[in-house]
Design a protein around this motif. Sequence first.
Motif, PDB file in Angstrom:
ATOM      1  N   PHE A 124       0.830  -1.208   0.000  1.00 32.29           N
ATOM      2  CA  PHE A 124       0.000   0.000   0.000  1.00 32.29           C
ATOM      3  C   PHE A 124       0.860   1.251   0.000  1.00 32.29           C
ATOM      4  CE2 PHE A 124      -3.243  -3.029   1.484  1.00 32.29           C
ATOM      5  CZ  PHE A 124      -4.105  -2.843   0.423  1.00 32.29           C
ATOM      6  N   TRP A 131      -3.363   4.602  -6.484  1.00 36.53           N
ATOM      7  CA  TRP A 131      -4.405   3.658  -6.108  1.00 36.53           C
ATOM      8  C   TRP A 131      -5.605   3.701  -7.048  1.00 36.53           C
ATOM      9  CZ3 TRP A 131      -4.587  -0.706  -4.409  1.00 36.53           C
ATOM     10  CH2 TRP A 131      -5.796  -1.284  -4.123  1.00 36.53           C
ATOM     11  N   ARG A 135      -7.852   0.531  -8.894  1.00 36.46           N
ATOM     12  CA  ARG A 135      -9.303   0.338  -8.783  1.00 36.46           C
ATOM     13  C   ARG A 135      -9.938   0.023 -10.135  1.00 36.46           C
ATOM     14  NH1 ARG A 135     -11.593   3.820  -4.383  1.00 36.46           N
ATOM     15  NH2 ARG A 135     -13.082   4.645  -5.835  1.00 36.46           N
ATOM     16  N   GLY A 164     -10.710   1.035   6.224  1.00 34.23           N
ATOM     17  CA  GLY A 164      -9.727   0.826   5.166  1.00 34.23           C
ATOM     18  C   GLY A 164      -9.975   1.889   4.113  1.00 34.23           C
ATOM     19  N   THR A 165      -9.963   3.123   4.570  1.00 25.49           N
ATOM     20  CA  THR A 165     -10.385   4.234   3.697  1.00 25.49           C
ATOM     21  C   THR A 165      -9.456   4.450   2.507  1.00 25.49           C
ATOM     22  OG1 THR A 165     -11.179   6.511   3.738  1.00 25.49           O
ATOM     23  CG2 THR A 165      -9.205   6.064   5.028  1.00 25.49           C
ATOM     24  N   GLY A 166      -8.216   3.968   2.609  1.00 23.40           N
ATOM     25  CA  GLY A 166      -7.283   4.101   1.488  1.00 23.40           C
ATOM     26  C   GLY A 166      -7.132   5.547   1.082  1.00 23.40           C
ATOM     27  N   ASP A 185      -7.501   3.848   8.506  1.00 19.91           N
ATOM     28  CA  ASP A 185      -6.598   3.041   7.682  1.00 19.91           C
ATOM     29  C   ASP A 185      -5.304   2.845   8.463  1.00 19.91           C
ATOM     30  OD1 ASP A 185      -6.710   2.451   4.375  1.00 19.91           O
ATOM     31  OD2 ASP A 185      -4.753   2.222   5.346  1.00 19.91           O
ATOM     32  N   GLN A 186      -4.629   1.711   8.191  1.00 17.54           N
ATOM     33  CA  GLN A 186      -3.375   1.495   8.920  1.00 17.54           C
ATOM     34  C   GLN A 186      -2.183   2.116   8.204  1.00 17.54           C
ATOM     35  OE1 GLN A 186      -2.881  -2.749   9.193  1.00 17.54           O
ATOM     36  NE2 GLN A 186      -2.322  -2.959   7.051  1.00 17.54           N
ATOM     37  N   MET A 190      -1.350   5.862   2.664  1.00 17.05           N
ATOM     38  CA  MET A 190      -2.719   5.941   2.158  1.00 17.05           C
ATOM     39  C   MET A 190      -3.452   7.100   2.817  1.00 17.05           C
ATOM     40  SD  MET A 190      -3.495   3.996  -0.224  1.00 17.05           S
ATOM     41  CE  MET A 190      -3.982   2.480  -0.958  1.00 17.05           C
ATOM     42  N   GLY A 211      -5.261   3.385  12.191  1.00 11.39           N
ATOM     43  CA  GLY A 211      -5.648   2.328  13.124  1.00 11.39           C
ATOM     44  C   GLY A 211      -5.905   1.029  12.393  1.00 11.39           C
ATOM     45  N   ASP A 212      -6.071  -0.009  13.188  1.00  7.51           N
ATOM     46  CA  ASP A 212      -6.235  -1.353  12.669  1.00  7.51           C
ATOM     47  C   ASP A 212      -7.723  -1.717  12.624  1.00  7.51           C
ATOM     48  OD1 ASP A 212      -6.039  -4.005  12.039  1.00  7.51           O
ATOM     49  OD2 ASP A 212      -4.633  -4.505  13.644  1.00  7.51           O
ATOM     50  N   ILE A 213      -8.116  -2.272  11.520  1.00  6.08           N
ATOM     51  CA  ILE A 213      -9.498  -2.715  11.333  1.00  6.08           C
ATOM     52  C   ILE A 213      -9.923  -3.733  12.393  1.00  6.08           C
ATOM     53  CG2 ILE A 213     -10.451  -4.543   9.838  1.00  6.08           C
ATOM     54  CD1 ILE A 213     -10.219  -2.569   7.556  1.00  6.08           C
ATOM     55  N   HIS A 229     -15.007  -0.939   1.648  1.00  4.01           N
ATOM     56  CA  HIS A 229     -14.980  -1.017   0.190  1.00  4.01           C
ATOM     57  C   HIS A 229     -13.616  -1.509  -0.286  1.00  4.01           C
ATOM     58  CE1 HIS A 229     -14.303   1.037  -3.830  1.00  4.01           C
ATOM     59  NE2 HIS A 229     -15.383   0.311  -4.053  1.00  4.01           N
ATOM     60  N   GLN A 230     -13.592  -2.697  -0.878  1.00  6.62           N
ATOM     61  CA  GLN A 230     -12.364  -3.296  -1.418  1.00  6.62           C
ATOM     62  C   GLN A 230     -11.279  -3.427  -0.364  1.00  6.62           C
ATOM     63  OE1 GLN A 230     -12.506  -4.849  -3.947  1.00  6.62           O
ATOM     64  NE2 GLN A 230     -13.828  -3.917  -5.465  1.00  6.62           N
ATOM     65  N   TYR A 234      -7.985  -8.366   1.413  1.00  7.13           N
ATOM     66  CA  TYR A 234      -6.600  -8.256   1.900  1.00  7.13           C
ATOM     67  C   TYR A 234      -6.440  -8.880   3.288  1.00  7.13           C
ATOM     68  CZ  TYR A 234      -6.076  -4.774  -1.725  1.00  7.13           C
ATOM     69  OH  TYR A 234      -6.047  -4.146  -2.935  1.00  7.13           O
TER      70      TYR A 234
HETATM   71  C1  LIG Z   1      -7.884  -1.328  -1.645  1.00  9.36           C
HETATM   72  S1  LIG Z   1      -7.295  -0.268  -0.513  1.00  9.36           S
HETATM   73  C2  LIG Z   1      -8.401   1.038  -0.310  1.00  9.36           C
HETATM   74  C3  LIG Z   1      -9.820   0.849  -0.607  1.00  9.36           C
HETATM   75  C4  LIG Z   1     -10.634   2.081  -0.285  1.00  9.36           C
HETATM   76  N1  LIG Z   1     -11.690   1.703   0.628  1.00  9.36           N
HETATM   77  C5  LIG Z   1     -11.171   2.692  -1.554  1.00  9.36           C
HETATM   78  O1  LIG Z   1     -12.375   2.739  -1.677  1.00  9.36           O
HETATM   79  O2  LIG Z   1     -10.389   3.096  -2.383  1.00  9.36           O
HETATM   80  C6  LIG Z   1      -7.423  -1.195   0.964  1.00  9.36           C
HETATM   81  C7  LIG Z   1      -7.020  -0.402   2.177  1.00  9.36           C
HETATM   82  O3  LIG Z   1      -7.165  -1.227   3.328  1.00  9.36           O
HETATM   83  C8  LIG Z   1      -6.148  -0.869   4.239  1.00  9.36           C
HETATM   84  N2  LIG Z   1      -5.962  -1.950   5.189  1.00  9.36           N
HETATM   85  C9  LIG Z   1      -5.580  -3.232   4.919  1.00  9.36           C
HETATM   86  N3  LIG Z   1      -5.530  -3.932   6.060  1.00  9.36           N
HETATM   87  C10 LIG Z   1      -5.898  -3.087   7.062  1.00  9.36           C
HETATM   88  C11 LIG Z   1      -6.035  -3.224   8.474  1.00  9.36           C
HETATM   89  N4  LIG Z   1      -5.791  -4.390   9.087  1.00  9.36           N
HETATM   90  N5  LIG Z   1      -6.397  -2.144   9.188  1.00  9.36           N
HETATM   91  C12 LIG Z   1      -6.646  -0.957   8.586  1.00  9.36           C
HETATM   92  N6  LIG Z   1      -6.524  -0.767   7.248  1.00  9.36           N
HETATM   93  C13 LIG Z   1      -6.166  -1.818   6.507  1.00  9.36           C
HETATM   94  C14 LIG Z   1      -4.929  -0.634   3.380  1.00  9.36           C
HETATM   95  O4  LIG Z   1      -3.949   0.160   4.014  1.00  9.36           O
HETATM   96  C15 LIG Z   1      -5.555   0.048   2.175  1.00  9.36           C
HETATM   97  O5  LIG Z   1      -5.514   1.430   2.268  1.00  9.36           O
END
Ligand SMILES: C[S@@+](CC[C@H](N)C(=O)[O-])C[C@H]1O[C@@H](n2cnc3c(N)ncnc32)[C@H](O)[C@@H]1O
Length: 336
Positions: A124, A131, A135, A164-166, A185-186, A190, A211-213, A229-230, A234
Motif C-alpha cells: 500500500f 491507487w 481500482r 480501510g479508507t485508502g 486506515d493502517q 494511504m 488504526g487497525d481494522i 470497500h475493497q 486483503y
Molecule cells: C484497496 S485499498 C483502499 C480501498 C478504499 N476503501 C477505496 O475505496 O479506495 C485497501 C485499504 O485497506 C487498508 N488496510 C488493509 N488492512 C488493514 C487493516 N488491518 N487495518 C486498517 N486498514 C487496513 C490498506 O492500508 C488500504 O488502504
Amino acid sequence: MPQTDHAPFETILSALTAAGEATRLRLLSLLAEAELTVTELVTILGQSQPRVSRHLKLLVEAGLVERHREGAWVFFFIAQAGPTARFARDLVDRLASGDAHLLADRARLAEVRQARAEQAARYFAAHAATWDDVRAMHVPEERVEAAIREAIGAKPLHAALDLGTGGGRMLELLAPLASRAVGVDQSPQMLSVARARVERAGLRNVQLRQGDIYALPVEPDFYDLAIMHQVLHYLDDPLRAIREAARALRPGGRLLVVDFAPHEQEELRVAHAHRRLGFSGEEVAGFMTASGLDFVMRRDLAPEAREGGKLTVSLWLGRDRRMLADPVPLTTREVA
Ligand SMILES: C[S@@+](CC[C@H](N)C(=O)[O-])C[C@H]1O[C@@H](n2cnc3c(N)ncnc32)[C@H](O)[C@@H]1O
C-alpha cells in the motif's frame, strides 16, 4: 442448521481420536485463532509440510477443521458447522491459555501475521499515489459508486465510518450525507493521499485516523453506517473484521461491504497483495449473521460484454439487529 450439543457415538469417537495428539491439538488451537494456509502452519509449527498436511487431513476427516480451496491456496479453519463444530470449539476453550507450547505457537502466529501485515503495508505504501488506477481492474467505478449510493440511500446520517479508507474516495461519497465521517486506515501513506483528497474537496466534517481494522480506534455502538470497500480480500480474518465493524454500529446501524465476487485471477495475490480471490454471496452474508447483523441484501455487478476481463463486484448490506432507539445527537456524544 441449528447446532445441537449432541453427536453420534462414532462421530465423537473419531473426533477424540483426531484431537488426541499433541500436534493436532496445537493445530486446532491455532485454527481457532485464524484462518491459515499449510505454508503458514508449517512455519508456525516448524514441522515438515507432509506431516502437517497429514495431521490436517485427519482433523478435516473428523469434522473438527474445515478447508476452503481458493485458486492455488487452501485455507484451514476450525469447524463452523456440523455436529463436531461445538465440540472442537469447546476443546480449545478448555485449554489453559498459559501452556508453554500454545504460548510459543501464538507467538509464532503473531510473527506470521506481522510479516503478512508488513508485506501488505509495503504494497500500500508503494501504491498509495496510484491507487485509483488499481481500482480500474474491476467493473467501472461509476457503476460501483451508483450501486453504493443506491444501497445507502439519501437519508442524512449522524456518523459514518469508512474502514480501510485508502485514498478516501468513499469519504467523498459519505461526508455530504453525514454530520461526521471518520476514515480509518493502517497505512500512513494511504492516509496522506486521503487527507489531500479531503482537503481538496473541502470536506470539513471528515476525520482520518490511523488504526487497525481489527481493533478500531472508534467509539462502539455509535455509527449509523460503516462501509468496507475493497478491503476484505486483503485481510487474514475477514469474520473478525466484520465483527469489529459491527461493534461500531449503533442499534439499527448498517454495514455495507463491497468486494470482489469469487474469481480466478491468482496473479492478484502476487502483484497486488490480495489474500482472498473474492467472496461468495453466502460467505459474507454468513460473516454478517455471525456478527449479530441481519443480512439485508446482496447485489452483483457483473462486467458487461464490452468490459471483458474485468472482475464482478458484489455489495452486501447488513443491519444491526437491535431496535433503533432515539438517535443520540452528536453534540452530546461527540466522536472521539
Ligand atoms: C484497496 S485499498 C483502499 C480501498 C478504499 N476503501 C477505496 O475505496 O479506495 C485497501 C485499504 O485497506 C487498508 N488496510 C488493509 N488492512 C488493514 C487493516 N488491518 N487495518 C486498517 N486498514 C487496513 C490498506 O492500508 C488500504 O488502504
